[in-house]
Design a protein around this motif. Structure first.
Motif, PDB file in Angstrom:
ATOM      1  N   ASP A   1     -38.445 -35.113   3.599  1.00  0.00           N
ATOM      2  CA  ASP A   1     -39.216 -34.894   4.814  1.00  0.00           C
ATOM      3  C   ASP A   1     -38.403 -35.380   6.008  1.00  0.00           C
ATOM      4  O   ASP A   1     -37.822 -36.484   5.971  1.00  0.00           O
ATOM      5  CB  ASP A   1     -40.547 -35.646   4.761  1.00  0.00           C
ATOM      6  N   CYS A   2     -38.349 -34.576   7.057  1.00  0.00           N
ATOM      7  CA  CYS A   2     -37.473 -34.934   8.178  1.00  0.00           C
ATOM      8  C   CYS A   2     -38.026 -34.453   9.515  1.00  0.00           C
ATOM      9  O   CYS A   2     -38.923 -33.605   9.579  1.00  0.00           O
ATOM     10  CB  CYS A   2     -36.072 -34.355   7.964  1.00  0.00           C
ATOM     11  N   GLU A   3     -37.462 -35.008  10.581  1.00  0.00           N
ATOM     12  CA  GLU A   3     -37.733 -34.571  11.951  1.00  0.00           C
ATOM     13  C   GLU A   3     -36.413 -34.131  12.570  1.00  0.00           C
ATOM     14  O   GLU A   3     -35.384 -34.794  12.397  1.00  0.00           O
ATOM     15  CB  GLU A   3     -38.341 -35.697  12.776  1.00  0.00           C
ATOM     16  N   ILE A   4     -36.471 -33.033  13.294  1.00  0.00           N
ATOM     17  CA  ILE A   4     -35.274 -32.442  13.894  1.00  0.00           C
ATOM     18  C   ILE A   4     -35.512 -32.197  15.381  1.00  0.00           C
ATOM     19  O   ILE A   4     -36.582 -31.729  15.781  1.00  0.00           O
ATOM     20  CB  ILE A   4     -34.928 -31.095  13.228  1.00  0.00           C
ATOM     21  N   ILE A   5     -34.518 -32.521  16.206  1.00  0.00           N
ATOM     22  CA  ILE A   5     -34.532 -32.121  17.609  1.00  0.00           C
ATOM     23  C   ILE A   5     -33.603 -30.924  17.759  1.00  0.00           C
ATOM     24  O   ILE A   5     -32.429 -30.986  17.351  1.00  0.00           O
ATOM     25  CB  ILE A   5     -34.074 -33.258  18.547  1.00  0.00           C
ATOM     26  N   PHE A   6     -34.111 -29.829  18.313  1.00  0.00           N
ATOM     27  CA  PHE A   6     -33.297 -28.656  18.595  1.00  0.00           C
ATOM     28  C   PHE A   6     -32.797 -28.723  20.036  1.00  0.00           C
ATOM     29  O   PHE A   6     -33.566 -29.000  20.965  1.00  0.00           O
ATOM     30  CB  PHE A   6     -34.097 -27.368  18.409  1.00  0.00           C
ATOM     31  N   LEU A   7     -31.510 -28.434  20.238  1.00  0.00           N
ATOM     32  CA  LEU A   7     -30.890 -28.435  21.565  1.00  0.00           C
ATOM     33  C   LEU A   7     -30.258 -27.072  21.814  1.00  0.00           C
ATOM     34  O   LEU A   7     -29.497 -26.582  20.995  1.00  0.00           O
ATOM     35  CB  LEU A   7     -29.808 -29.521  21.649  1.00  0.00           C
ATOM     36  N   ASN A   8     -30.575 -26.469  22.952  1.00  0.00           N
ATOM     37  CA  ASN A   8     -30.039 -25.158  23.293  1.00  0.00           C
ATOM     38  C   ASN A   8     -28.630 -25.316  23.853  1.00  0.00           C
ATOM     39  O   ASN A   8     -28.440 -25.677  25.015  1.00  0.00           O
ATOM     40  CB  ASN A   8     -30.945 -24.457  24.312  1.00  0.00           C
ATOM     41  N   VAL A   9     -27.636 -25.047  23.012  1.00  0.00           N
ATOM     42  CA  VAL A   9     -26.246 -25.253  23.390  1.00  0.00           C
ATOM     43  C   VAL A   9     -25.803 -24.269  24.471  1.00  0.00           C
ATOM     44  O   VAL A   9     -24.974 -24.596  25.323  1.00  0.00           O
ATOM     45  CB  VAL A   9     -25.330 -25.132  22.157  1.00  0.00           C
ATOM     46  N   GLN A  10     -26.363 -23.071  24.463  1.00  0.00           N
ATOM     47  CA  GLN A  10     -25.967 -22.084  25.469  1.00  0.00           C
ATOM     48  C   GLN A  10     -26.242 -22.592  26.883  1.00  0.00           C
ATOM     49  O   GLN A  10     -25.465 -22.334  27.802  1.00  0.00           O
ATOM     50  CB  GLN A  10     -26.705 -20.764  25.217  1.00  0.00           C
ATOM     51  N   ARG A  11     -27.319 -23.339  27.067  1.00  0.00           N
ATOM     52  CA  ARG A  11     -27.614 -23.919  28.381  1.00  0.00           C
ATOM     53  C   ARG A  11     -26.618 -25.009  28.737  1.00  0.00           C
ATOM     54  O   ARG A  11     -26.290 -25.217  29.905  1.00  0.00           O
ATOM     55  CB  ARG A  11     -29.038 -24.466  28.410  1.00  0.00           C
ATOM     56  N   LEU A  12     -26.114 -25.684  27.721  1.00  0.00           N
ATOM     57  CA  LEU A  12     -25.113 -26.722  27.962  1.00  0.00           C
ATOM     58  C   LEU A  12     -23.796 -26.116  28.417  1.00  0.00           C
ATOM     59  O   LEU A  12     -23.101 -26.672  29.266  1.00  0.00           O
ATOM     60  CB  LEU A  12     -24.904 -27.534  26.679  1.00  0.00           C
ATOM     61  N   LEU A  13     -23.424 -24.961  27.872  1.00  0.00           N
ATOM     62  CA  LEU A  13     -22.127 -24.354  28.166  1.00  0.00           C
ATOM     63  C   LEU A  13     -22.076 -23.692  29.537  1.00  0.00           C
ATOM     64  O   LEU A  13     -21.014 -23.306  29.998  1.00  0.00           O
ATOM     65  CB  LEU A  13     -21.788 -23.332  27.074  1.00  0.00           C
ATOM     66  N   ILE A  14     -23.236 -23.551  30.171  1.00  0.00           N
ATOM     67  CA  ILE A  14     -23.293 -23.047  31.551  1.00  0.00           C
ATOM     68  C   ILE A  14     -23.371 -24.241  32.474  1.00  0.00           C
ATOM     69  O   ILE A  14     -24.368 -24.960  32.508  1.00  0.00           O
ATOM     70  CB  ILE A  14     -24.518 -22.137  31.771  1.00  0.00           C
ATOM     71  N   THR A  15     -22.297 -24.516  33.207  1.00  0.00           N
ATOM     72  CA  THR A  15     -22.249 -25.694  34.065  1.00  0.00           C
ATOM     73  C   THR A  15     -23.367 -25.639  35.101  1.00  0.00           C
ATOM     74  O   THR A  15     -23.577 -24.626  35.765  1.00  0.00           O
ATOM     75  CB  THR A  15     -20.895 -25.783  34.794  1.00  0.00           C
ATOM     76  N   CYS A  16     -24.078 -26.764  35.212  1.00  0.00           N
ATOM     77  CA  CYS A  16     -25.191 -26.800  36.159  1.00  0.00           C
ATOM     78  C   CYS A  16     -24.680 -26.717  37.597  1.00  0.00           C
ATOM     79  O   CYS A  16     -23.522 -27.023  37.882  1.00  0.00           O
ATOM     80  CB  CYS A  16     -26.023 -28.061  35.962  1.00  0.00           C
ATOM     81  N   GLN A  17     -25.548 -26.328  38.510  1.00  0.00           N
ATOM     82  CA  GLN A  17     -25.149 -26.075  39.907  1.00  0.00           C
ATOM     83  C   GLN A  17     -24.553 -27.299  40.579  1.00  0.00           C
ATOM     84  O   GLN A  17     -23.662 -27.193  41.413  1.00  0.00           O
ATOM     85  CB  GLN A  17     -26.360 -25.575  40.701  1.00  0.00           C
ATOM     86  N   THR A  18     -25.043 -28.485  40.198  1.00  0.00           N
ATOM     87  CA  THR A  18     -24.549 -29.703  40.836  1.00  0.00           C
ATOM     88  C   THR A  18     -23.305 -30.259  40.138  1.00  0.00           C
ATOM     89  O   THR A  18     -22.717 -31.227  40.607  1.00  0.00           O
ATOM     90  CB  THR A  18     -25.643 -30.791  40.827  1.00  0.00           C
ATOM     91  N   ALA A  19     -22.922 -29.623  39.021  1.00  0.00           N
ATOM     92  CA  ALA A  19     -21.753 -30.074  38.248  1.00  0.00           C
ATOM     93  C   ALA A  19     -21.821 -31.578  37.983  1.00  0.00           C
ATOM     94  O   ALA A  19     -20.861 -32.318  38.181  1.00  0.00           O
ATOM     95  CB  ALA A  19     -20.460 -29.723  38.986  1.00  0.00           C
ATOM     96  N   CYS A  20     -22.994 -32.034  37.531  1.00  0.00           N
ATOM     97  CA  CYS A  20     -23.237 -33.460  37.347  1.00  0.00           C
ATOM     98  C   CYS A  20     -22.268 -34.052  36.329  1.00  0.00           C
ATOM     99  O   CYS A  20     -21.854 -33.400  35.378  1.00  0.00           O
ATOM    100  CB  CYS A  20     -24.680 -33.715  36.923  1.00  0.00           C
ATOM    101  N   GLU A  21     -21.943 -35.322  36.557  1.00  0.00           N
ATOM    102  CA  GLU A  21     -20.938 -35.980  35.732  1.00  0.00           C
ATOM    103  C   GLU A  21     -21.379 -36.070  34.270  1.00  0.00           C
ATOM    104  O   GLU A  21     -20.577 -35.869  33.359  1.00  0.00           O
ATOM    105  CB  GLU A  21     -20.654 -37.383  36.270  1.00  0.00           C
ATOM    106  N   HIS A  22     -22.677 -36.353  34.046  1.00  0.00           N
ATOM    107  CA  HIS A  22     -23.108 -36.509  32.655  1.00  0.00           C
ATOM    108  C   HIS A  22     -23.089 -35.183  31.904  1.00  0.00           C
ATOM    109  O   HIS A  22     -22.932 -35.152  30.684  1.00  0.00           O
ATOM    110  CB  HIS A  22     -24.500 -37.174  32.566  1.00  0.00           C
ATOM    111  N   HIS A  23     -23.206 -34.073  32.626  1.00  0.00           N
ATOM    112  CA  HIS A  23     -23.088 -32.754  31.995  1.00  0.00           C
ATOM    113  C   HIS A  23     -21.663 -32.563  31.486  1.00  0.00           C
ATOM    114  O   HIS A  23     -21.438 -32.076  30.369  1.00  0.00           O
ATOM    115  CB  HIS A  23     -23.458 -31.670  33.009  1.00  0.00           C
TER     116      HIS A  23
END
Length: 235
Positions: free
Chosen positions: A104-126
């Protein structure tokens, strides 16, 4: 998502990020949480995905299986481990693996495609996260390379010794636990379980190993080359 922060802080994917940055990223990549019962499928071969999974409780098996039910275990993912990253990062890629809950497990899903598109502010943590993703993918290549090394050996005995030697080096100890039960170990090394059990018995009788369930202790001779001993300790 805040309750998962102790796990996320220790994940290589979020290395160097503050709690607030982690929570911001989870929102950015549309993080969602699911629960799965043991033996249920999380991903199936033949599908495609835009998300990768992060195990936050329990563990999962990344496998390949044929129409006759023969199973090849590629890796076992525990709490804090990721799976599905290469397929999520490559838009439209078809999965040639399945992911099954080993308990039995818990999983967090993360949308990688959104990560690969640099955010408008080009934030450092991104930018940090993208660098971390490259590191995670590189580590996955190393894990698969280890498996190729083991299964590339010609005999069941050689495959076992290759795997156990690598695990001993990874733990920096001659005494260690492996993450697989006996059937899973056979599936991981692509060998017959009965033949594997026979070889394990022979290795014990010959004094190469001691084992109890998933615990192994390797025995080396006193005249073993000192360079080979480097990094090993008893217990």
């Amino acid at each position: 998502m805040k309750k998962y922060l102790p796990i996320l802080r220790n994940s290589p994917f979020f290395k160097g990020l503050t709690d607030n940055e982690i929570l911001s990223i989870l929102h950015c990549v549309k993080a969602t949480t699911i629960s799965k019962e043991r033996d249920s499928y999380i991903f199936r071969a033949g599908d495609s995905t835009e998300v990768m999974g992060l195990v936050v409780s329990g563990c999962v098996l990344v496998i390949q299986e044929d129409l006759w039910g023969h199973r090849n275990i590629l890796s076992k993912c525990h709490t804090g481990d990721f799976f599905g990253e290469p397929y999520a990062a490559c838009s439209g890629a078809v999965l040639n693996i399945s992911v099954v809950a080993d308990e039995d497990c818990e999983i967090i899903f993360l949308n990688v495609q959104r990560l690969l598109i640099t955010c408008q502010t080009a934030c450092e943590h991104h930018q940090k996260l993208i660098r971390n993703l490259v590191s995670v993918l590189a580590n996955k290549i190393l894990i698969l390379n280890d498996k190729i090394t083991h299964v590339g050996k010609r005999t069941t005995r050689d495959k076992l010794l290759s795997y156990l030697s690598a695990e001993s080096i990874r733990h920096s100890s001659l005494s260690f636990d492996i993450p697989f039960d006996r059937q899973q170990l056979a599936d991981y090394l692509c060998i017959d379980r009965a033949a594997m059990s026979t070889e394990i018995s022979k290795l014990q009788k010959e004094g190469f190993i001691k084992t109890n369930r998933n615990h192994f202790e390797l025995t080396v001779s006193d005249d073993m080359d000192s360079r080979t001993k480097t990094g090993f300790t008893k217990g």
